[in-house]
Write an enzyme that holds these catalytic residues in place. Structure first.
Site, PDB file in Angstrom:
ATOM      1  N   GLY A  54     -23.217   2.747 -28.266  1.00 26.73           N
ATOM      2  CA  GLY A  54     -24.077   1.670 -28.203  1.00 26.73           C
ATOM      3  C   GLY A  54     -25.180   1.708 -27.173  1.00 26.73           C
ATOM      4  N   GLY A  55     -25.527   2.940 -27.027  1.00 23.12           N
ATOM      5  CA  GLY A  55     -26.829   3.169 -25.922  1.00 23.12           C
ATOM      6  C   GLY A  55     -28.048   2.888 -26.101  1.00 23.12           C
ATOM      7  N   LEU A  56     -28.273   2.142 -27.246  1.00 21.41           N
ATOM      8  CA  LEU A  56     -29.657   1.716 -27.642  1.00 21.41           C
ATOM      9  C   LEU A  56     -30.025   0.092 -27.311  1.00 21.41           C
ATOM     10  CD1 LEU A  56     -30.816   3.451 -31.030  1.00 21.41           C
ATOM     11  CD2 LEU A  56     -31.322   4.252 -28.400  1.00 21.41           C
ATOM     12  N   GLY A  57     -28.743  -0.427 -26.805  1.00 19.33           N
ATOM     13  CA  GLY A  57     -28.919  -1.812 -26.436  1.00 19.33           C
ATOM     14  C   GLY A  57     -29.601  -2.086 -25.160  1.00 19.33           C
ATOM     15  N   ASP A  79     -25.662   5.590 -31.015  1.00 16.86           N
ATOM     16  CA  ASP A  79     -25.777   4.231 -31.623  1.00 16.86           C
ATOM     17  C   ASP A  79     -25.769   4.407 -33.227  1.00 16.86           C
ATOM     18  OD1 ASP A  79     -26.567   1.367 -31.926  1.00 16.86           O
ATOM     19  OD2 ASP A  79     -26.943   1.379 -29.876  1.00 16.86           O
ATOM     20  N   ARG A  81     -28.008   2.558 -34.686  1.00 20.23           N
ATOM     21  CA  ARG A  81     -29.584   2.217 -35.008  1.00 20.23           C
ATOM     22  C   ARG A  81     -30.517   3.451 -34.786  1.00 20.23           C
ATOM     23  NH1 ARG A  81     -31.631  -2.284 -31.606  1.00 20.23           N
ATOM     24  NH2 ARG A  81     -30.302  -2.068 -29.954  1.00 20.23           N
ATOM     25  N   ILE A  98     -18.648   3.462 -34.012  1.00 21.78           N
ATOM     26  CA  ILE A  98     -17.577   3.703 -33.350  1.00 21.78           C
ATOM     27  C   ILE A  98     -16.179   3.332 -34.014  1.00 21.78           C
ATOM     28  CG2 ILE A  98     -18.528   3.234 -30.876  1.00 21.78           C
ATOM     29  CD1 ILE A  98     -17.043   0.415 -31.354  1.00 21.78           C
ATOM     30  N   TYR A 186     -15.987 -12.895 -28.528  1.00 27.00           N
ATOM     31  CA  TYR A 186     -16.339 -11.957 -27.326  1.00 27.00           C
ATOM     32  C   TYR A 186     -15.373 -11.749 -26.370  1.00 27.00           C
ATOM     33  CZ  TYR A 186     -19.656 -10.027 -23.976  1.00 27.00           C
ATOM     34  OH  TYR A 186     -20.253  -9.018 -23.130  1.00 27.00           O
ATOM     35  N   LYS A 190     -12.712  -8.954 -25.113  1.00 24.63           N
ATOM     36  CA  LYS A 190     -12.845  -8.313 -23.675  1.00 24.63           C
ATOM     37  C   LYS A 190     -11.458  -8.419 -22.776  1.00 24.63           C
ATOM     38  CE  LYS A 190     -17.275  -6.673 -23.655  1.00 24.63           C
ATOM     39  NZ  LYS A 190     -17.535  -5.340 -23.818  1.00 24.63           N
TER      40      LYS A 190
HETATM   41  N1  LIG Z   1     -26.210  -7.375 -21.094  1.00 20.50           N
HETATM   42  C1  LIG Z   1     -25.212  -7.944 -20.469  1.00 20.50           C
HETATM   43  O1  LIG Z   1     -25.664  -9.291 -19.955  1.00 20.50           O
HETATM   44  C2  LIG Z   1     -23.694  -7.867 -20.270  1.00 20.50           C
HETATM   45  C3  LIG Z   1     -23.304  -6.721 -20.987  1.00 20.50           C
HETATM   46  N2  LIG Z   1     -21.901  -6.433 -20.790  1.00 20.50           N
HETATM   47  C4  LIG Z   1     -21.299  -5.353 -21.695  1.00 20.50           C
HETATM   48  O2  LIG Z   1     -21.835  -4.448 -21.482  1.00 20.50           O
HETATM   49  C5  LIG Z   1     -22.164  -3.536 -22.895  1.00 20.50           C
HETATM   50  C6  LIG Z   1     -23.522  -3.189 -23.268  1.00 20.50           C
HETATM   51  O3  LIG Z   1     -24.329  -4.386 -23.316  1.00 20.50           O
HETATM   52  P1  LIG Z   1     -25.668  -4.443 -23.874  1.00 20.50           P
HETATM   53  O4  LIG Z   1     -26.449  -3.332 -23.901  1.00 20.50           O
HETATM   54  O5  LIG Z   1     -26.374  -5.687 -23.399  1.00 20.50           O
HETATM   55  O6  LIG Z   1     -25.398  -4.749 -25.498  1.00 20.50           O
HETATM   56  P2  LIG Z   1     -26.390  -4.960 -26.635  1.00 20.50           P
HETATM   57  O7  LIG Z   1     -25.770  -5.702 -27.625  1.00 20.50           O
HETATM   58  O8  LIG Z   1     -27.806  -4.660 -26.222  1.00 20.50           O
HETATM   59  O9  LIG Z   1     -26.048  -3.562 -27.181  1.00 20.50           O
HETATM   60  C7  LIG Z   1     -24.995  -3.144 -27.864  1.00 20.50           C
HETATM   61  C8  LIG Z   1     -25.329  -1.786 -28.984  1.00 20.50           C
HETATM   62  O10 LIG Z   1     -24.006  -1.655 -29.730  1.00 20.50           O
HETATM   63  C9  LIG Z   1     -24.437  -1.152 -30.910  1.00 20.50           C
HETATM   64  N3  LIG Z   1     -23.515  -1.132 -32.022  1.00 20.50           N
HETATM   65  C10 LIG Z   1     -23.046  -2.396 -32.803  1.00 20.50           C
HETATM   66  N4  LIG Z   1     -22.041  -2.001 -33.595  1.00 20.50           N
HETATM   67  C11 LIG Z   1     -21.856  -0.613 -33.479  1.00 20.50           C
HETATM   68  C12 LIG Z   1     -20.935   0.164 -34.070  1.00 20.50           C
HETATM   69  N5  LIG Z   1     -20.131  -0.043 -34.922  1.00 20.50           N
HETATM   70  N6  LIG Z   1     -21.002   1.666 -33.676  1.00 20.50           N
HETATM   71  C13 LIG Z   1     -21.732   1.819 -32.539  1.00 20.50           C
HETATM   72  N7  LIG Z   1     -22.500   1.150 -31.796  1.00 20.50           N
HETATM   73  C14 LIG Z   1     -22.774  -0.301 -32.349  1.00 20.50           C
HETATM   74  C15 LIG Z   1     -25.512  -1.946 -31.370  1.00 20.50           C
HETATM   75  O11 LIG Z   1     -26.447  -1.263 -32.292  1.00 20.50           O
HETATM   76  C16 LIG Z   1     -26.372  -1.955 -29.862  1.00 20.50           C
HETATM   77  O12 LIG Z   1     -27.193  -1.332 -29.681  1.00 20.50           O
HETATM   78  C17 LIG Z   1     -21.281  -4.376 -23.922  1.00 20.50           C
HETATM   79  O13 LIG Z   1     -19.972  -4.101 -24.104  1.00 20.50           O
HETATM   80  C18 LIG Z   1     -21.428  -5.800 -23.142  1.00 20.50           C
HETATM   81  O14 LIG Z   1     -20.275  -6.636 -23.734  1.00 20.50           O
HETATM   82  C19 LIG Z   1     -21.008  -7.048 -20.207  1.00 20.50           C
HETATM   83  C20 LIG Z   1     -21.574  -8.195 -19.400  1.00 20.50           C
HETATM   84  C21 LIG Z   1     -23.024  -8.628 -19.424  1.00 20.50           C
HETATM   85  C1  LIG Z   2     -22.673 -12.234 -19.745  1.00 17.15           C
HETATM   86  C2  LIG Z   2     -22.524 -11.379 -21.028  1.00 17.15           C
HETATM   87  O1  LIG Z   2     -21.602 -10.742 -21.204  1.00 17.15           O
HETATM   88  C3  LIG Z   2     -23.531 -11.451 -21.968  1.00 17.15           C
HETATM   89  N1  LIG Z   2     -24.728 -11.141 -21.537  1.00 17.15           N
HETATM   90  C4  LIG Z   2     -23.331 -12.614 -22.929  1.00 17.15           C
HETATM   91  O2  LIG Z   2     -24.168 -13.420 -22.523  1.00 17.15           O
HETATM   92  O3  LIG Z   2     -22.858 -12.651 -23.869  1.00 17.15           O
END
Ligand SMILES: NC(=O)C1=CN([C@@H]2O[C@H](COP(=O)(O)OP(=O)(O)OC[C@H]3O[C@@H](n4cnc5c(N)ncnc54)[C@H](O)[C@@H]3O)[C@@H](O)[C@H]2O)C=CC1
Ligand SMILES: CC(=O)[C@H](N)C(=O)O
Length: 364
Positions: A54-57, A79, A81, A98, A186, A190
């Site tokens: 999920g590295g492109l998030g 990822d 994407r 994944i 969600y 988790k």
């Molecule tokens: N950004 C935040 O505020 C927070 C993030 N997290 C956790 O950190 C991690 C990363 O967060 P973000 O980068 O913000 O998430 P994001 O939503 O920006 O990115 C998630 C990525 O997962 C990919 N993905 C979706 N389905 C997939 C699949 N089947 N196989 C492979 N990849 C897939 C998407 O294409 C996307 O690039 C997540 O597990 C999230 O729950 C936890 C708390 C806060």
């Molecule tokens: C706090 C998180 O896990 C995330 N940014 C969300 O709002 O869903």
């Protein structure tokens, strides 16, 4: 460890193999009753081969950059994407879904991966909009990750979130150990990840490490559909138009963190010696604010900012069930966690970054 004890341990592990029916390949080196699993050698800890799912998030590219800047050059982003060209040209990228167990295993084996950072997920708001997909990615996908990590002796990082707590948890502050009854798919996924990771740690010796992140704020990457996204968008809209429509009520208090602190914490807990970790899932905290307080701080730099409140009832209900303040004293005591950014530094840094970006865009 005497050879016979080592062999009998391997045999025991074969009988106790994880759910995929595959056996952990690494030979466990344990001492006494300590269940921790030192399957990663010193040189592998210093020069880990890292796969980020999920590295492109919002977070993955920044983590890959941090690891590379620190000389840990063996980082592969993955990822489902298509990567933007700057990401594609800045380091290795590979397609990985994944939900495809064999493909994941092939990537881990062919690249001799030693650390797995599992970022793929559907976040809170998009998860509520597509529960079936969130269940598949966040729960079934996690099972694949756990099995592969246990099978190949990987050190595994899985982030959890403030969203792993619910309305019956203490909210101000929320400690590491308390009632966890979240009301979102969600959050449920988790809590499941925390418990499964800890179970694999105790049962199979998996080197599982987990941090509960607050809402993360970043300037050069967009959030992926969460409840805390407003705290990123406000900066872009304030700099662009001077107007912001907020989807949470002005007094909604949530824990938040600047991305640099979040990524540093991730690296620090991954590098922490196993014996310093009294737990495998930790809260980490930096600041806590409401939309109104954030807007006030932004107005110190952009006094004309206008904020209008158009409440999204799904997001508001989620936010109202989440922690207002996080107690992260265990992370601070065990492995020395300390944040750098409070609200004033966060606002200054975000506006500097976004201002510099828009000046560059105007020149081109
Ligand atoms: N950004 C935040 O505020 C927070 C993030 N997290 C956790 O950190 C991690 C990363 O967060 P973000 O980068 O913000 O998430 P994001 O939503 O920006 O990115 C998630 C990525 O997962 C990919 N993905 C979706 N389905 C997939 C699949 N089947 N196989 C492979 N990849 C897939 C998407 O294409 C996307 O690039 C997540 O597990 C999230 O729950 C936890 C708390 C806060
Ligand atoms: C706090 C998180 O896990 C995330 N940014 C969300 O709002 O869903």
């Amino acid at each position: 460890m005497p050879v016979v004890r080592a062999l009998s341990k391997v045999a025991r592990q074969a009988l106790q193999a994880p759910g995929c029916g595959c056996q952990p390949l690494a030979v466990a080196v344990t001492s006494g009753s300590d269940a921790s699993f030192h399957s990663v050698s010193f040189s592998e800890t210093d020069h880990p081969k890292v796969l980020i799912t999920g590295g492109l998030g919002q977070l993955g590219v920044g983590l890959a950059k941090l690891l590379s800047d620190l000389g840990k050059n063996n980082v592969i982003l993955s990822d489902i994407r298509k990567p933007p060209s700057n990401v594609f040209h800045s380091g290795p990228f590979i397609y990985s879904d994944i939900l495809d167990y064999k493909n994941l295993r092939e990537i881990v084996v062919n690249n001799r991966i030693t650390w797995l950072v599992h970022y793929s997920a559907l976040l809170s708001a998009v998860g509520e909009a597509n529960v079936a997909l969130a269940r598949a990615v966040n729960i079934t996908g996690l099972h694949n990750i756990l099995d592969i990590a246990a099978e190949h002796g990987l050190r595994l990082f899985v982030p959890s979130t403030i969203g792993a707590f619910g309305p019956t948890s203490p909210r101000n502050p929320t400690p590491d150990l308390c009632v966890q009854r979240p009301r979102t798919i969600y959050g449920v996924s988790k809590v499941h990840a925390e418990l499964m990771g800890e179970y694999y740690h105790h049962r199979y010796g998996l080197d599982f490490r987990c941090l509960r992140y607050p809402g993360i704020i970043s300037a050069d990457s967009q959030p992926g559909g969460g409840t805390t996204d407003y705290a990123v968008q406000i900066f872009h809209d304030a700099a662009k138009s001077g107007k912001f429509e907020c989807n949470l009520k002005p007094d909604t208090r949530l824990p938040m963190m600047y991305i640099d602190d979040c990524l540093r914490a991730t690296l620090e807990v991954m590098e922490a010696p196993a014996e310093t970790l009294s737990m495998r899932t930790y809260n980490i905290n930096a600041m806590s604010f409401t939309p109104e307080e954030l807007a006030q701080e932004v107005r110190k730099q952009l006094p004309d900012l206008q904020v209008n409140y158009e409440i999204d009832h799904v997001r508001q209900a989620i936010a109202d069930s989440w922690p207002m303040n996080f107690d992260d004293s265990n992370a601070r005591n065990d492995w020395g966690w300390k944040h750098d950014y409070d609200l004033p530094e966060l606002v200054q840094t975000m506006l500097n970054f976004i201002g510099a970006e828009s000046r560059v865009a105007q020149v081109h």
